[in-house]
Design a protein around this motif. Sequence first.
Motif, PDB file in Angstrom:
ATOM      1  N   ARG A 281       0.808  -1.118  -0.012  1.00  0.00           N
ATOM      2  CA  ARG A 281       0.338   0.098  -0.161  1.00  0.00           C
ATOM      3  C   ARG A 281       0.943   1.306  -0.010  1.00  0.00           C
ATOM      4  NH1 ARG A 281      -5.118   0.776   3.321  1.00  0.00           N
ATOM      5  NH2 ARG A 281      -4.832  -1.267   3.826  1.00  0.00           N
ATOM      6  N   ILE A 282       0.693   2.037  -1.019  1.00  0.00           N
ATOM      7  CA  ILE A 282       1.719   3.227  -1.010  1.00  0.00           C
ATOM      8  C   ILE A 282       0.743   4.681  -1.226  1.00  0.00           C
ATOM      9  CG2 ILE A 282       3.165   4.528  -2.635  1.00  0.00           C
ATOM     10  CD1 ILE A 282       4.020   1.378  -3.528  1.00  0.00           C
TER      11      ILE A 282
ATOM     12  N   VAL B 170       9.674   5.114  -3.946  1.00  0.00           N
ATOM     13  CA  VAL B 170       8.534   5.009  -2.981  1.00  0.00           C
ATOM     14  C   VAL B 170       8.612   3.715  -2.241  1.00  0.00           C
ATOM     15  CG1 VAL B 170       6.681   6.310  -4.346  1.00  0.00           C
ATOM     16  CG2 VAL B 170       6.840   3.997  -4.989  1.00  0.00           C
ATOM     17  N   ASP B 171       8.058   3.608  -1.241  1.00  0.00           N
ATOM     18  CA  ASP B 171       7.960   2.259  -0.534  1.00  0.00           C
ATOM     19  C   ASP B 171       6.643   2.243   0.370  1.00  0.00           C
ATOM     20  OD1 ASP B 171       8.714  -0.118   0.673  1.00  0.00           O
ATOM     21  OD2 ASP B 171      10.065   0.812   2.063  1.00  0.00           O
ATOM     22  N   GLY B 172       6.230   1.163   0.661  1.00  0.00           N
ATOM     23  CA  GLY B 172       4.763   1.376   1.570  1.00  0.00           C
ATOM     24  C   GLY B 172       4.751  -0.273   2.463  1.00  0.00           C
ATOM     25  N   GLU B 173       3.603  -0.194   3.083  1.00  0.00           N
ATOM     26  CA  GLU B 173       3.216  -1.414   3.660  1.00  0.00           C
ATOM     27  C   GLU B 173       3.130  -2.545   3.122  1.00  0.00           C
ATOM     28  OE1 GLU B 173      -0.576  -2.651   6.700  1.00  0.00           O
ATOM     29  OE2 GLU B 173      -0.213  -0.763   5.553  1.00  0.00           O
ATOM     30  N   ILE B 174       3.657  -3.557   3.224  1.00  0.00           N
ATOM     31  CA  ILE B 174       3.244  -4.858   2.586  1.00  0.00           C
ATOM     32  C   ILE B 174       1.854  -5.505   3.236  1.00  0.00           C
ATOM     33  CG2 ILE B 174       3.825  -7.381   2.015  1.00  0.00           C
ATOM     34  CD1 ILE B 174       6.695  -6.250   2.661  1.00  0.00           C
ATOM     35  N   ILE B 175       0.723  -5.484   2.277  1.00  0.00           N
ATOM     36  CA  ILE B 175      -0.506  -6.117   2.474  1.00  0.00           C
ATOM     37  C   ILE B 175      -0.611  -7.397   2.323  1.00  0.00           C
ATOM     38  CG2 ILE B 175      -1.359  -3.751   2.782  1.00  0.00           C
ATOM     39  CD1 ILE B 175      -2.787  -4.212   0.006  1.00  0.00           C
ATOM     40  N   LEU B 176       0.193  -8.057   1.152  1.00  0.00           N
ATOM     41  CA  LEU B 176       0.116  -9.359   0.673  1.00  0.00           C
ATOM     42  C   LEU B 176       1.466  -9.719   0.083  1.00  0.00           C
ATOM     43  CD1 LEU B 176      -1.716 -11.747   0.014  1.00  0.00           C
ATOM     44  CD2 LEU B 176      -2.058 -10.949  -2.252  1.00  0.00           C
ATOM     45  N   GLN B 177       1.899 -11.042   0.840  1.00  0.00           N
ATOM     46  CA  GLN B 177       2.988 -11.599   0.249  1.00  0.00           C
ATOM     47  C   GLN B 177       2.740 -12.933   0.181  1.00  0.00           C
ATOM     48  OE1 GLN B 177       6.516 -10.111   2.000  1.00  0.00           O
ATOM     49  NE2 GLN B 177       7.657 -12.085   1.699  1.00  0.00           N
ATOM     50  N   ALA B 178       3.038 -13.780  -1.050  1.00  0.00           N
ATOM     51  CA  ALA B 178       2.565 -15.068  -1.280  1.00  0.00           C
ATOM     52  C   ALA B 178       3.608 -15.633  -2.152  1.00  0.00           C
ATOM     53  CB  ALA B 178       1.528 -15.123  -2.007  1.00  0.00           C
ATOM     54  N   GLY B 179       3.834 -17.079  -1.834  1.00  0.00           N
ATOM     55  CA  GLY B 179       5.021 -17.863  -2.936  1.00  0.00           C
ATOM     56  C   GLY B 179       4.271 -19.058  -3.239  1.00  0.00           C
ATOM     57  N   MET B 180       4.910 -20.126  -3.742  1.00  0.00           N
ATOM     58  CA  MET B 180       4.447 -21.039  -4.013  1.00  0.00           C
ATOM     59  C   MET B 180       3.676 -21.937  -2.816  1.00  0.00           C
ATOM     60  SD  MET B 180       5.348 -21.480  -7.459  1.00  0.00           S
ATOM     61  CE  MET B 180       4.994 -23.077  -7.723  1.00  0.00           C
ATOM     62  N   GLY B 181       3.891 -21.858  -1.973  1.00  0.00           N
ATOM     63  CA  GLY B 181       3.227 -22.414  -0.770  1.00  0.00           C
ATOM     64  C   GLY B 181       1.930 -22.084  -0.648  1.00  0.00           C
ATOM     65  N   GLU B 182       1.485 -20.904  -0.995  1.00  0.00           N
ATOM     66  CA  GLU B 182       0.071 -20.471  -1.358  1.00  0.00           C
ATOM     67  C   GLU B 182      -0.612 -20.811  -2.500  1.00  0.00           C
ATOM     68  OE1 GLU B 182       2.219 -18.994   2.054  1.00  0.00           O
ATOM     69  OE2 GLU B 182       2.929 -18.330  -0.005  1.00  0.00           O
TER      70      GLU B 182
ATOM     71  N   LEU C 135       3.458   9.749  -4.883  1.00  0.00           N
ATOM     72  CA  LEU C 135       3.854   9.492  -6.338  1.00  0.00           C
ATOM     73  C   LEU C 135       4.106  10.576  -7.235  1.00  0.00           C
ATOM     74  CD1 LEU C 135       1.252   6.648  -6.953  1.00  0.00           C
ATOM     75  CD2 LEU C 135       3.414   6.280  -6.460  1.00  0.00           C
ATOM     76  N   LYS C 136       5.502  10.875  -7.390  1.00  0.00           N
ATOM     77  CA  LYS C 136       6.075  12.268  -8.048  1.00  0.00           C
ATOM     78  C   LYS C 136       7.150  11.676  -8.927  1.00  0.00           C
ATOM     79  CE  LYS C 136       4.933  14.860  -4.013  1.00  0.00           C
ATOM     80  NZ  LYS C 136       5.285  15.441  -2.706  1.00  0.00           N
ATOM     81  N   PRO C 137       7.409  12.502 -10.078  1.00  0.00           N
ATOM     82  CA  PRO C 137       8.354  12.411 -10.876  1.00  0.00           C
ATOM     83  C   PRO C 137       9.719  12.111 -10.077  1.00  0.00           C
ATOM     84  CG  PRO C 137       7.013  13.891 -11.609  1.00  0.00           C
ATOM     85  CD  PRO C 137       6.512  13.564 -10.410  1.00  0.00           C
TER      86      PRO C 137
END
Length: 84
Positions: free
Chosen positions: A16-17, A28-40, A22-24
């Motif tokens: 979530r950013i 940017v960085d933001g809170e991770i709201i979803l992370q998934a890999g092959m296990g999901e 958001l400017k030229p």
Amino acid sequence: ERRFTFASGVGLRIRRIDGASLKPGAVVDGEIILQAGMGEEIDNMEGLGVHRSPQGETVLTLISDDNFSALQRTILLQFTLIDE
């Protein structure tokens, strides 16, 4: 954010950013709201749609494409974002 390595397969991360950041030329960085890999059980997720439900909830929809490959799948995932 998407990733792929032969060792770990596919992965994704959604952040979530703040739109005001958001400017030229901005980094940017933001809170991770979803992370998934092959296990999901994800695949090469290629599309993301975001909308508000009639109840005002934020809904994220992700889709992958099998690219006509026996090694990939077409998957549609949908999540409701819950703010805490």
